[in-house]
Design a protein around this motif. Sequence first.
Motif, PDB file in Angstrom:
ATOM      1  N   UNK A  67      15.381 -10.695   2.468  1.00 37.19           N
ATOM      2  CA  UNK A  67      15.422 -12.131   2.738  1.00 37.19           C
ATOM      3  C   UNK A  67      15.337 -12.969   1.468  1.00 37.19           C
ATOM      4  N   UNK A  68      14.761 -12.387   0.389  1.00 36.33           N
ATOM      5  CA  UNK A  68      14.557 -13.171  -0.833  1.00 36.33           C
ATOM      6  C   UNK A  68      15.323 -12.660  -2.040  1.00 36.33           C
ATOM      7  N   UNK A  69      15.773 -11.422  -1.988  1.00 36.45           N
ATOM      8  CA  UNK A  69      16.442 -10.833  -3.144  1.00 36.45           C
ATOM      9  C   UNK A  69      15.470 -10.288  -4.177  1.00 36.45           C
ATOM     10  N   UNK A  70      14.177 -10.348  -3.898  1.00 33.36           N
ATOM     11  CA  UNK A  70      13.191  -9.802  -4.821  1.00 33.36           C
ATOM     12  C   UNK A  70      13.134  -8.288  -4.708  1.00 33.36           C
ATOM     13  N   UNK A  71      12.722  -7.648  -5.778  1.00 31.83           N
ATOM     14  CA  UNK A  71      12.613  -6.200  -5.829  1.00 31.83           C
ATOM     15  C   UNK A  71      11.535  -5.707  -4.868  1.00 31.83           C
ATOM     16  N   UNK A  72      11.841  -4.668  -4.100  1.00 27.99           N
ATOM     17  CA  UNK A  72      10.889  -4.128  -3.132  1.00 27.99           C
ATOM     18  C   UNK A  72       9.602  -3.664  -3.803  1.00 27.99           C
ATOM     19  N   UNK A  73       9.704  -3.052  -4.964  1.00 27.04           N
ATOM     20  CA  UNK A  73       8.515  -2.548  -5.648  1.00 27.04           C
ATOM     21  C   UNK A  73       7.578  -3.697  -6.034  1.00 27.04           C
ATOM     22  N   UNK A  74       8.133  -4.786  -6.527  1.00 25.26           N
ATOM     23  CA  UNK A  74       7.307  -5.951  -6.881  1.00 25.26           C
ATOM     24  C   UNK A  74       6.575  -6.489  -5.656  1.00 25.26           C
ATOM     25  N   UNK A  75       7.286  -6.592  -4.544  1.00 30.07           N
ATOM     26  CA  UNK A  75       6.664  -7.084  -3.310  1.00 30.07           C
ATOM     27  C   UNK A  75       5.587  -6.116  -2.855  1.00 30.07           C
ATOM     28  N   UNK A  76       5.880  -4.823  -2.893  1.00 26.25           N
ATOM     29  CA  UNK A  76       4.907  -3.818  -2.469  1.00 26.25           C
ATOM     30  C   UNK A  76       3.629  -3.889  -3.308  1.00 26.25           C
ATOM     31  N   UNK A  77       3.777  -3.978  -4.616  1.00 26.37           N
ATOM     32  CA  UNK A  77       2.613  -4.019  -5.502  1.00 26.37           C
ATOM     33  C   UNK A  77       1.770  -5.254  -5.208  1.00 26.37           C
ATOM     34  N   UNK A  78       2.410  -6.410  -5.029  1.00 29.61           N
ATOM     35  CA  UNK A  78       1.678  -7.633  -4.687  1.00 29.61           C
ATOM     36  C   UNK A  78       0.971  -7.490  -3.344  1.00 29.61           C
ATOM     37  N   UNK A  79       1.661  -6.958  -2.360  1.00 27.85           N
ATOM     38  CA  UNK A  79       1.089  -6.798  -1.032  1.00 27.85           C
ATOM     39  C   UNK A  79      -0.085  -5.820  -1.067  1.00 27.85           C
ATOM     40  N   UNK A  80       0.089  -4.704  -1.742  1.00 25.91           N
ATOM     41  CA  UNK A  80      -0.974  -3.693  -1.832  1.00 25.91           C
ATOM     42  C   UNK A  80      -2.224  -4.273  -2.486  1.00 25.91           C
ATOM     43  N   UNK A  81      -2.040  -5.068  -3.509  1.00 29.60           N
ATOM     44  CA  UNK A  81      -3.177  -5.694  -4.201  1.00 29.60           C
ATOM     45  C   UNK A  81      -3.974  -6.555  -3.235  1.00 29.60           C
ATOM     46  N   UNK A  82      -3.295  -7.320  -2.406  1.00 24.50           N
ATOM     47  CA  UNK A  82      -3.980  -8.197  -1.461  1.00 24.50           C
ATOM     48  C   UNK A  82      -4.692  -7.408  -0.360  1.00 24.50           C
ATOM     49  N   UNK A  83      -4.052  -6.365   0.132  1.00 23.80           N
ATOM     50  CA  UNK A  83      -4.671  -5.538   1.164  1.00 23.80           C
ATOM     51  C   UNK A  83      -5.947  -4.890   0.620  1.00 23.80           C
ATOM     52  N   UNK A  84      -5.898  -4.410  -0.593  1.00 24.21           N
ATOM     53  CA  UNK A  84      -7.085  -3.780  -1.186  1.00 24.21           C
ATOM     54  C   UNK A  84      -8.240  -4.771  -1.303  1.00 24.21           C
ATOM     55  N   UNK A  85      -7.961  -6.017  -1.555  1.00 25.50           N
ATOM     56  CA  UNK A  85      -9.020  -7.021  -1.651  1.00 25.50           C
ATOM     57  C   UNK A  85      -9.717  -7.246  -0.322  1.00 25.50           C
ATOM     58  N   UNK A  86      -9.023  -6.942   0.763  1.00 26.98           N
ATOM     59  CA  UNK A  86      -9.600  -7.134   2.099  1.00 26.98           C
ATOM     60  C   UNK A  86     -10.526  -5.982   2.502  1.00 26.98           C
ATOM     61  N   UNK A  87     -10.475  -4.874   1.789  1.00 28.18           N
ATOM     62  CA  UNK A  87     -11.272  -3.714   2.201  1.00 28.18           C
ATOM     63  C   UNK A  87     -12.295  -3.330   1.171  1.00 28.18           C
TER      64      UNK A  87
END
Length: 87
Positions: A67-87
């Motif tokens: 949907x954005x044209x951004x690299x999947x790895x960049x999105x994954x790394x950002x998402x993973x960082x946020x999920x880890x902060x929740x646990x």
Amino acid sequence: MKTSMKIKTSNKFGSWLKDFCNEHNISAADLARSVGVHRRLVTRWIRGTGHPRFVNGLFVVEALSKMTGQDELEIYVDMRRQVRLDF
């Protein structure tokens, strides 16, 4: 132009997902349709009442990338960082 999501969030992942979608004018319904889940499930993720299961997390990364044209790895790394902060 789509309006921004005005859903209250209670965790880091939900806040990240809402901000990402708002930045790229992606609605919860559009993301849900692209991931293949119900809009209410995406809303739960944003509210912080749940996190995507592993496979849905992969589909979220893939959908946001398409949907954005951004690299999947960049999105994954950002998402993973946020999920880890929740646990």
